[in-house]
Write a protein that holds these residues in place. Sequence first.
Motif, PDB file in Angstrom:
ATOM      1  N   ILE A  64     -13.084  11.588   7.177  1.00 37.76           N
ATOM      2  CA  ILE A  64     -12.908   9.809   8.559  1.00 37.76           C
ATOM      3  C   ILE A  64     -12.806   8.791   6.887  1.00 37.76           C
ATOM      4  N   THR A  65     -13.566   8.571   5.843  1.00 43.41           N
ATOM      5  CA  THR A  65     -14.166   7.784   4.925  1.00 43.41           C
ATOM      6  C   THR A  65     -12.979   6.792   4.322  1.00 43.41           C
ATOM      7  N   GLU A  66     -12.440   8.548   3.943  1.00 43.46           N
ATOM      8  CA  GLU A  66     -11.631   9.552   2.587  1.00 43.46           C
ATOM      9  C   GLU A  66      -9.950   8.622   3.200  1.00 43.46           C
ATOM     10  N   MET A  67      -9.714   9.066   5.330  1.00 41.22           N
ATOM     11  CA  MET A  67      -8.365   8.673   5.182  1.00 41.22           C
ATOM     12  C   MET A  67      -8.388   7.273   5.534  1.00 41.22           C
ATOM     13  N   ARG A  68      -9.692   6.489   5.896  1.00 41.90           N
ATOM     14  CA  ARG A  68      -9.786   5.788   5.871  1.00 41.90           C
ATOM     15  C   ARG A  68      -9.274   4.415   4.626  1.00 41.90           C
ATOM     16  N   THR A  69      -9.875   4.985   3.171  1.00 41.46           N
ATOM     17  CA  THR A  69      -9.505   4.874   2.201  1.00 41.46           C
ATOM     18  C   THR A  69      -7.864   4.490   2.391  1.00 41.46           C
ATOM     19  N   GLU A  70      -7.798   5.682   2.490  1.00 48.49           N
ATOM     20  CA  GLU A  70      -5.835   6.135   1.960  1.00 48.49           C
ATOM     21  C   GLU A  70      -5.233   5.348   2.558  1.00 48.49           C
ATOM     22  N   ALA A  71      -5.581   4.572   3.832  1.00 50.60           N
ATOM     23  CA  ALA A  71      -4.786   4.245   4.746  1.00 50.60           C
ATOM     24  C   ALA A  71      -4.586   2.998   4.614  1.00 50.60           C
ATOM     25  N   GLN A  72      -5.858   1.736   3.832  1.00 52.40           N
ATOM     26  CA  GLN A  72      -5.967   0.627   2.938  1.00 52.40           C
ATOM     27  C   GLN A  72      -5.581   0.450   1.920  1.00 52.40           C
ATOM     28  N   GLN A  73      -4.795   1.624   1.461  1.00 51.87           N
ATOM     29  CA  GLN A  73      -4.443   1.803  -0.004  1.00 51.87           C
ATOM     30  C   GLN A  73      -2.675   1.721   0.290  1.00 51.87           C
ATOM     31  N   LEU A  74      -2.469   2.511   1.087  1.00 50.71           N
ATOM     32  CA  LEU A  74      -1.184   1.892   2.353  1.00 50.71           C
ATOM     33  C   LEU A  74      -0.907   1.177   2.864  1.00 50.71           C
ATOM     34  N   GLN A  75      -1.540   0.548   3.157  1.00 47.05           N
ATOM     35  CA  GLN A  75      -1.528  -1.039   3.897  1.00 47.05           C
ATOM     36  C   GLN A  75      -0.824  -2.455   2.105  1.00 47.05           C
ATOM     37  N   GLN A  76      -2.151  -1.736   1.693  1.00 47.95           N
ATOM     38  CA  GLN A  76      -2.122  -2.592   0.725  1.00 47.95           C
ATOM     39  C   GLN A  76      -0.376  -2.481  -0.063  1.00 47.95           C
ATOM     40  N   ALA A  77      -0.119  -1.282  -0.501  1.00 44.33           N
ATOM     41  CA  ALA A  77       1.459  -0.935  -0.700  1.00 44.33           C
ATOM     42  C   ALA A  77       2.232  -1.549  -0.065  1.00 44.33           C
ATOM     43  N   LEU A  78       2.453  -1.640   1.628  1.00 49.37           N
ATOM     44  CA  LEU A  78       2.789  -1.987   2.125  1.00 49.37           C
ATOM     45  C   LEU A  78       3.327  -3.746   1.385  1.00 49.37           C
ATOM     46  N   SER A  79       1.589  -3.996   2.199  1.00 58.19           N
ATOM     47  CA  SER A  79       1.613  -5.800   1.423  1.00 58.19           C
ATOM     48  C   SER A  79       3.046  -5.746   0.399  1.00 58.19           C
ATOM     49  N   ASP A  80       2.622  -5.191  -1.005  1.00 61.90           N
ATOM     50  CA  ASP A  80       3.032  -5.805  -1.816  1.00 61.90           C
ATOM     51  C   ASP A  80       4.685  -4.836  -2.201  1.00 61.90           C
ATOM     52  N   GLN A  81       5.293  -4.859  -0.953  1.00 63.43           N
ATOM     53  CA  GLN A  81       6.602  -4.570  -0.619  1.00 63.43           C
ATOM     54  C   GLN A  81       6.898  -5.980  -0.367  1.00 63.43           C
ATOM     55  N   ILE A  82       5.968  -6.924  -0.069  1.00 62.13           N
ATOM     56  CA  ILE A  82       6.477  -7.442   1.206  1.00 62.13           C
ATOM     57  C   ILE A  82       7.578  -8.945  -0.421  1.00 62.13           C
ATOM     58  N   GLY A  83       8.807  -8.837  -0.467  1.00 59.46           N
ATOM     59  CA  GLY A  83       9.695  -9.707  -0.937  1.00 59.46           C
ATOM     60  C   GLY A  83      10.568  -9.374  -0.943  1.00 59.46           C
ATOM     61  N   PRO A  84      12.020 -10.294  -1.978  1.00 62.95           N
ATOM     62  CA  PRO A  84      12.916 -10.193  -2.014  1.00 62.95           C
ATOM     63  C   PRO A  84      13.959  -8.728  -2.033  1.00 62.95           C
ATOM     64  N   ASP A  85      12.301  -8.417  -3.261  1.00 64.07           N
ATOM     65  CA  ASP A  85      13.386  -7.513  -4.517  1.00 64.07           C
ATOM     66  C   ASP A  85      12.741  -5.779  -3.341  1.00 64.07           C
ATOM     67  N   TYR A  86      12.412  -5.907  -2.086  1.00 66.71           N
ATOM     68  CA  TYR A  86      11.373  -4.853  -1.576  1.00 66.71           C
ATOM     69  C   TYR A  86      12.428  -3.826  -0.903  1.00 66.71           C
ATOM     70  N   ASP A  87      11.850  -2.394  -1.152  1.00 60.80           N
ATOM     71  CA  ASP A  87      12.123  -1.156  -0.930  1.00 60.80           C
ATOM     72  C   ASP A  87      12.648  -0.309   0.513  1.00 60.80           C
ATOM     73  N   GLU A  88      13.439  -0.823   1.349  1.00 64.93           N
ATOM     74  CA  GLU A  88      13.196  -0.172   3.084  1.00 64.93           C
ATOM     75  C   GLU A  88      12.339   1.118   2.853  1.00 64.93           C
ATOM     76  N   GLY A  89      13.641   2.276   2.055  1.00 65.19           N
ATOM     77  CA  GLY A  89      13.432   3.914   1.760  1.00 65.19           C
ATOM     78  C   GLY A  89      11.425   3.561   1.551  1.00 65.19           C
ATOM     79  N   GLU A  90      10.821   3.631   0.980  1.00 66.96           N
ATOM     80  CA  GLU A  90       9.562   3.534   0.648  1.00 66.96           C
ATOM     81  C   GLU A  90       9.067   2.795   1.301  1.00 66.96           C
ATOM     82  N   ILE A  91       9.299   0.879   1.968  1.00 64.86           N
ATOM     83  CA  ILE A  91       8.556   1.046   2.958  1.00 64.86           C
ATOM     84  C   ILE A  91       8.449   1.294   4.632  1.00 64.86           C
ATOM     85  N   ARG A  92       9.710   2.449   4.683  1.00 62.55           N
ATOM     86  CA  ARG A  92       9.357   3.264   5.865  1.00 62.55           C
ATOM     87  C   ARG A  92       8.687   4.767   5.511  1.00 62.55           C
TER      88      ARG A  92
END
Length: 153
Positions: A64-92
């Motif tokens: 569970i700890t490993e999965m939560r760490t991975e989930a936090q990384q994905l959440q950060q990656a999603l946050s980093d995608q917010i902006g005018p040059d977003y990549d819809e495919g990567e976000i999805r």
Amino acid sequence: MTTLKQVSLAALLALGLGATATAQQAAPGQQRGDQVDQLDRMVDLSDDQKQELRELIKDSEGKITEMRTEAQQLQQALSDQIGPDYDEGEIRDNAEELGELTGDVTAESVLLQARIQDTLTEEQRATLEKRAQQQREQMRKMQEQMRQQQGGQ
């Protein structure tokens, strides 16, 4: 689902989710002992059961700890995608992977509770059910008192 399973699952979820939520804050090995000791006080576990439960919990908490760490990384990656040059495919793609991880964490937590229940004897499960019923009744009474206090103001 039978009432016994519902009550036992609720009690075990309370134990399991509480331990999982605080596992990262506890010293290594401390939470596992506390959780097993708490269950032992409720249903009088044998030494073999305590050892088996500690191993089950340690294994599940690690996953569970490993999965939560991975989930936090994905959440950060999603946050980093917010902006005018977003990549819809990567976000999805990231959102889909995050959803799968969330489901995996839930499955691992439920599997842990099932494995814990499998470790208990019928008498221990009955004791656990009785404790869960008592806790539910206390919660119901507290909620009723709160409603009465709010209505009287």
